[in-house]
Write a protein that holds these residues in place. Structure first.
Motif, PDB file in Angstrom:
ATOM      1  N   LEU A   1       0.855  -1.185   0.000  1.00  0.00           N
ATOM      2  CA  LEU A   1       0.000   0.000   0.000  1.00  0.00           C
ATOM      3  C   LEU A   1       0.892   1.236   0.000  1.00  0.00           C
ATOM      4  CD1 LEU A   1      -2.748   1.410   0.223  1.00  0.00           C
ATOM      5  CD2 LEU A   1      -2.546   1.232   2.709  1.00  0.00           C
ATOM      6  N   SER A   2       0.993   1.874  -1.148  1.00  0.00           N
ATOM      7  CA  SER A   2       1.914   3.010  -1.280  1.00  0.00           C
ATOM      8  C   SER A   2       1.274   4.342  -0.914  1.00  0.00           C
ATOM      9  CB  SER A   2       2.456   3.078  -2.714  1.00  0.00           C
ATOM     10  OG  SER A   2       1.395   3.261  -3.647  1.00  0.00           O
ATOM     11  N   GLY A   3      -0.006   4.342  -0.550  1.00  0.00           N
ATOM     12  CA  GLY A   3      -0.680   5.589  -0.202  1.00  0.00           C
ATOM     13  C   GLY A   3      -0.408   6.058   1.217  1.00  0.00           C
ATOM     14  N   LEU A   4       0.251   5.224   2.033  1.00  0.00           N
ATOM     15  CA  LEU A   4       0.567   5.580   3.415  1.00  0.00           C
ATOM     16  C   LEU A   4       2.065   5.503   3.652  1.00  0.00           C
ATOM     17  CD1 LEU A   4      -2.126   3.603   5.464  1.00  0.00           C
ATOM     18  CD2 LEU A   4      -2.151   6.036   4.895  1.00  0.00           C
ATOM     19  N   HIS A   5       2.552   6.386   4.505  1.00  0.00           N
ATOM     20  CA  HIS A   5       3.950   6.340   4.948  1.00  0.00           C
ATOM     21  C   HIS A   5       3.949   6.013   6.434  1.00  0.00           C
ATOM     22  CE1 HIS A   5       8.127   7.254   5.633  1.00  0.00           C
ATOM     23  NE2 HIS A   5       7.799   8.190   6.513  1.00  0.00           N
ATOM     24  N   LEU A   6       4.517   4.873   6.816  1.00  0.00           N
ATOM     25  CA  LEU A   6       4.554   4.461   8.214  1.00  0.00           C
ATOM     26  C   LEU A   6       5.799   5.019   8.884  1.00  0.00           C
ATOM     27  CD1 LEU A   6       3.374   0.735   7.952  1.00  0.00           C
ATOM     28  CD2 LEU A   6       2.004   2.809   8.242  1.00  0.00           C
ATOM     29  N   GLN A   7       5.593   5.606  10.046  1.00  0.00           N
ATOM     30  CA  GLN A   7       6.692   6.270  10.752  1.00  0.00           C
ATOM     31  C   GLN A   7       6.661   5.884  12.214  1.00  0.00           C
ATOM     32  OE1 GLN A   7       7.417  10.548   9.850  1.00  0.00           O
ATOM     33  NE2 GLN A   7       7.096  10.874  12.041  1.00  0.00           N
ATOM     34  N   GLY A   8       7.747   5.307  12.724  1.00  0.00           N
ATOM     35  CA  GLY A   8       7.809   4.862  14.106  1.00  0.00           C
ATOM     36  C   GLY A   8       8.643   5.792  14.973  1.00  0.00           C
ATOM     37  N   ALA A   9       8.311   5.851  16.248  1.00  0.00           N
ATOM     38  CA  ALA A   9       9.065   6.695  17.179  1.00  0.00           C
ATOM     39  C   ALA A   9       8.885   6.181  18.599  1.00  0.00           C
ATOM     40  CB  ALA A   9       8.590   8.144  17.083  1.00  0.00           C
ATOM     41  N   GLU A  10       9.918   6.354  19.426  1.00  0.00           N
ATOM     42  CA  GLU A  10       9.851   6.010  20.842  1.00  0.00           C
ATOM     43  C   GLU A  10       9.392   7.245  21.613  1.00  0.00           C
ATOM     44  OE1 GLU A  10      13.517   4.363  22.210  1.00  0.00           O
ATOM     45  OE2 GLU A  10      13.637   2.894  20.567  1.00  0.00           O
ATOM     46  N   THR A  11       8.313   7.111  22.358  1.00  0.00           N
ATOM     47  CA  THR A  11       7.769   8.228  23.138  1.00  0.00           C
ATOM     48  C   THR A  11       7.652   7.782  24.593  1.00  0.00           C
ATOM     49  OG1 THR A  11       5.504   7.525  22.625  1.00  0.00           O
ATOM     50  CG2 THR A  11       6.486   9.162  21.180  1.00  0.00           C
ATOM     51  N   GLY A  12       8.622   8.196  25.399  1.00  0.00           N
ATOM     52  CA  GLY A  12       8.629   7.764  26.797  1.00  0.00           C
ATOM     53  C   GLY A  12       8.840   6.274  26.898  1.00  0.00           C
ATOM     54  N   GLU A  13       7.896   5.589  27.523  1.00  0.00           N
ATOM     55  CA  GLU A  13       8.017   4.148  27.705  1.00  0.00           C
ATOM     56  C   GLU A  13       7.196   3.365  26.690  1.00  0.00           C
ATOM     57  OE1 GLU A  13       6.976   3.290  31.719  1.00  0.00           O
ATOM     58  OE2 GLU A  13       8.787   4.211  32.548  1.00  0.00           O
ATOM     59  N   ARG A  14       6.836   4.028  25.607  1.00  0.00           N
ATOM     60  CA  ARG A  14       6.037   3.374  24.575  1.00  0.00           C
ATOM     61  C   ARG A  14       6.668   3.586  23.199  1.00  0.00           C
ATOM     62  NH1 ARG A  14       1.396   1.436  26.440  1.00  0.00           N
ATOM     63  NH2 ARG A  14       0.533   1.183  24.360  1.00  0.00           N
ATOM     64  N   PHE A  15       6.347   2.639  22.302  1.00  0.00           N
ATOM     65  CA  PHE A  15       6.715   2.788  20.899  1.00  0.00           C
ATOM     66  C   PHE A  15       5.433   3.094  20.131  1.00  0.00           C
ATOM     67  CE2 PHE A  15       6.892   1.137  16.587  1.00  0.00           C
ATOM     68  CZ  PHE A  15       8.031   1.766  16.111  1.00  0.00           C
ATOM     69  N   GLU A  16       5.491   4.098  19.281  1.00  0.00           N
ATOM     70  CA  GLU A  16       4.310   4.549  18.554  1.00  0.00           C
ATOM     71  C   GLU A  16       4.555   4.499  17.051  1.00  0.00           C
ATOM     72  OE1 GLU A  16       1.389   7.859  19.904  1.00  0.00           O
ATOM     73  OE2 GLU A  16       2.930   8.842  18.660  1.00  0.00           O
ATOM     74  N   MET A  17       3.589   3.953  16.322  1.00  0.00           N
ATOM     75  CA  MET A  17       3.641   3.913  14.861  1.00  0.00           C
ATOM     76  C   MET A  17       2.554   4.823  14.309  1.00  0.00           C
ATOM     77  SD  MET A  17       5.046   2.339  12.134  1.00  0.00           S
ATOM     78  CE  MET A  17       5.505   0.631  12.454  1.00  0.00           C
ATOM     79  N   LEU A  18       2.949   5.762  13.445  1.00  0.00           N
ATOM     80  CA  LEU A  18       2.016   6.660  12.789  1.00  0.00           C
ATOM     81  C   LEU A  18       1.861   6.255  11.331  1.00  0.00           C
ATOM     82  CD1 LEU A  18       3.352  10.122  14.045  1.00  0.00           C
ATOM     83  CD2 LEU A  18       1.705   8.614  15.162  1.00  0.00           C
ATOM     84  N   ALA A  19       0.680   6.471  10.774  1.00  0.00           N
ATOM     85  CA  ALA A  19       0.447   6.269   9.342  1.00  0.00           C
ATOM     86  C   ALA A  19       0.109   7.628   8.746  1.00  0.00           C
ATOM     87  CB  ALA A  19      -0.689   5.279   9.102  1.00  0.00           C
ATOM     88  N   LEU A  20       1.013   8.163   7.939  1.00  0.00           N
ATOM     89  CA  LEU A  20       0.837   9.480   7.331  1.00  0.00           C
ATOM     90  C   LEU A  20       0.354   9.312   5.899  1.00  0.00           C
ATOM     91  CD1 LEU A  20       4.154  11.090   8.631  1.00  0.00           C
ATOM     92  CD2 LEU A  20       1.908  11.033   9.740  1.00  0.00           C
ATOM     93  N   GLU A  21      -0.725   9.979   5.572  1.00  0.00           N
ATOM     94  CA  GLU A  21      -1.312   9.842   4.242  1.00  0.00           C
ATOM     95  C   GLU A  21      -0.522  10.649   3.213  1.00  0.00           C
ATOM     96  OE1 GLU A  21      -5.411  10.935   4.378  1.00  0.00           O
ATOM     97  OE2 GLU A  21      -5.957   9.346   5.798  1.00  0.00           O
ATOM     98  N   ARG A  22      -0.175   9.998   2.128  1.00  0.00           N
ATOM     99  CA  ARG A  22       0.468  10.713   1.025  1.00  0.00           C
ATOM    100  C   ARG A  22      -0.559  11.571   0.303  1.00  0.00           C
ATOM    101  NH1 ARG A  22       5.536   8.601   0.507  1.00  0.00           N
ATOM    102  NH2 ARG A  22       5.866   6.504   1.352  1.00  0.00           N
ATOM    103  N   PHE A  23      -1.798  11.180   0.372  1.00  0.00           N
ATOM    104  CA  PHE A  23      -2.944  11.977  -0.081  1.00  0.00           C
ATOM    105  C   PHE A  23      -4.155  11.453   0.664  1.00  0.00           C
ATOM    106  CE2 PHE A  23      -3.577   8.293  -2.731  1.00  0.00           C
ATOM    107  CZ  PHE A  23      -2.317   8.015  -3.258  1.00  0.00           C
ATOM    108  N   GLU A  24      -5.216  12.236   0.722  1.00  0.00           N
ATOM    109  CA  GLU A  24      -6.367  11.903   1.551  1.00  0.00           C
ATOM    110  C   GLU A  24      -7.036  10.588   1.133  1.00  0.00           C
ATOM    111  OE1 GLU A  24      -8.984  15.376   2.624  1.00  0.00           O
ATOM    112  OE2 GLU A  24      -7.793  16.298   1.028  1.00  0.00           O
ATOM    113  N   MET A  25      -7.321   9.739   2.129  1.00  0.00           N
ATOM    114  CA  MET A  25      -7.964   8.467   1.856  1.00  0.00           C
ATOM    115  C   MET A  25      -9.477   8.610   1.655  1.00  0.00           C
ATOM    116  SD  MET A  25      -5.725   6.092   1.702  1.00  0.00           S
ATOM    117  CE  MET A  25      -3.962   6.011   1.978  1.00  0.00           C
ATOM    118  N   ARG A  26     -10.056   9.639   2.282  1.00  0.00           N
ATOM    119  CA  ARG A  26     -11.469   9.948   2.131  1.00  0.00           C
ATOM    120  C   ARG A  26     -12.379   8.750   2.377  1.00  0.00           C
ATOM    121  NH1 ARG A  26     -13.485  14.503  -0.060  1.00  0.00           N
ATOM    122  NH2 ARG A  26     -12.028  16.216  -0.167  1.00  0.00           N
TER     123      ARG A  26
END
Length: 350
Positions: A114-139
């Motif tokens: 699925l190339s319409g999303l960019h997955l981005q991970g980050a460590e925030t405190g004591e948790r790991f968080e994965m974000l899905a950023l839209e390359r364009f609106e999914m609507r």
């Protein structure tokens, strides 16, 4: 404002459309019912690996939700998806040494599915968080995509590490709380947020160091090699058919002829015909596909009149466009628009 070209670009692997079709077949619906109004061909969908556009997938999802009366289908289909459905990406993920490596594989190679999303991970405190950023609106396909992503991610993690404590997981979805929110809790546990700015999934940071029960160094090496090769060649997978399609998508109603395309590509018309034929394609077939998808997008996402839509597609005769549209989708364009009016906001275009 979203662009039609974004929604009509090859974006999603057809295996996820096939899984949706399989779910509907299990519910007792026929091929004809499932694909009605989608413009997709059953045999081509189930035998070819050409990526689908969001517009194609959106029409299929809308029909599936209408037939099933189940607007949380994304959750259900994702939950039943086997590792093998994700191809080498799935094998590379579950063969990883630990969950940190598994998530890294998903982040890097998710565009293969699925190339319409960019997955981005980050460590925030004591948790790991994965974000899905839209390359364009999914609507209108947003809920299906994110519900599917959530349960697919959960299933991959459970396959690799065993049973997870859902109390420790958190999910946030970028759409309003639906009436069927209880289904989200049934699949994903108690910690669900709606109306978030972006899709988020998080878990305890310490989980990243958990070893994968399915770890296999040799399988991981081979699968990663294939994934890397596919990623490097992602934009070339459709060959000459893809190049022709891309050119037609940017034509703005003045579609180049086959001779003009051949000249642009610095080859003879005969050579271009042969190269398309070698890929099982033809110029007229590609032109029809682009016009059909663009027609559907304009009817759903804009308030342009039928006459204006026909003109944008290069039809000088609106009645000819209406007859062609009926041949594509089995209904006239005004009926198609009416059936979609409640599912997608519209915009005025200049």
């Amino acid at each position: 404002m979203p662009r039609a070209a974004d929604y009509l670009q090859p974006t999603m692997h057809p295996v996820y459309a096939r899984l949706l079709c399989m779910d509907l077949r299990k519910r007792g619906f026929s091929q004809e019912q499932i694909l009605a109004g989608s413009g997709l061909d059953w045999q081509a969908l189930h035998s070819e690996n050409r990526l689908l556009s969001l517009e194609q997938m959106g029409r299929l999802v809308l029909q599936a939700e209408t037939l099933s009366g189940c607007p949380w289908l994304g959750l259900e289909v994702g939950a039943m998806t086997q590792v093998a459905a994700h191809g080498q990406l799935g094998y590379a993920a579950v063969a990883s040494a630990d969950l940190r490596s598994l998530i890294g594989v998903i982040q890097r190679y998710s565009p293969l599915r699925l190339s319409g999303l960019h997955l981005q991970g980050a460590e925030t405190g004591e948790r790991f968080e994965m974000l899905a950023l839209e390359r364009f609106e999914m609507r209108r396909i947003s809920e299906f995509i994110y519900g599917n992503l959530a349960t697919i991610s959960l299933r991959l993690l459970e396959t690799a590490s065993g049973t997870l404590d859902l109390q420790q997981l958190r999910f946030a979805f970028p759409f309003a709380r639906p009436q069927w929110a209880a289904e989200y809790h049934r699949f994903l546990g108690p910690n669900i947020e709606f109306d978030a700015a972006v899709y988020r999934f998080s878990m305890p940071l310490e989980w990243l160091d958990w070893p994968c029960l399915t770890a296999d160094a040799e399988l991981a090496r081979l699968a990663l090699r294939d994934c890397e090769y596919q990623l490097q060649h992602l934009n070339q997978t459709d060959g000459w058919s893809g190049r022709v399609r891309q050119r037609l998508l940017t034509a703005e109603g003045r579609y180049p002829t086959l001779d003009e395309l051949a000249e642009e590509f610095h080859m003879s018309t005969r050579t271009l015909i042969r190269r398309l034929r070698e890929e099982g394609s033809q110029y007229q077939e590609l032109l029809d596909q682009v016009r059909q998808e663009l027609a559907c997008w304009l009817l759903v996402h804009t308030e342009l009149s039928i006459e204006a839509v026909a003109e944008r597609l290069g039809y000088s005769d609106t009645s000819n466009f209406s007859r062609t549209f009926r041949r594509w989708l089995g209904m006239p364009p005004n009926a198609f628009r009416a059936s979609r009016d409640e599912t997608a906001p519209q915009q005025n275009l200049p």
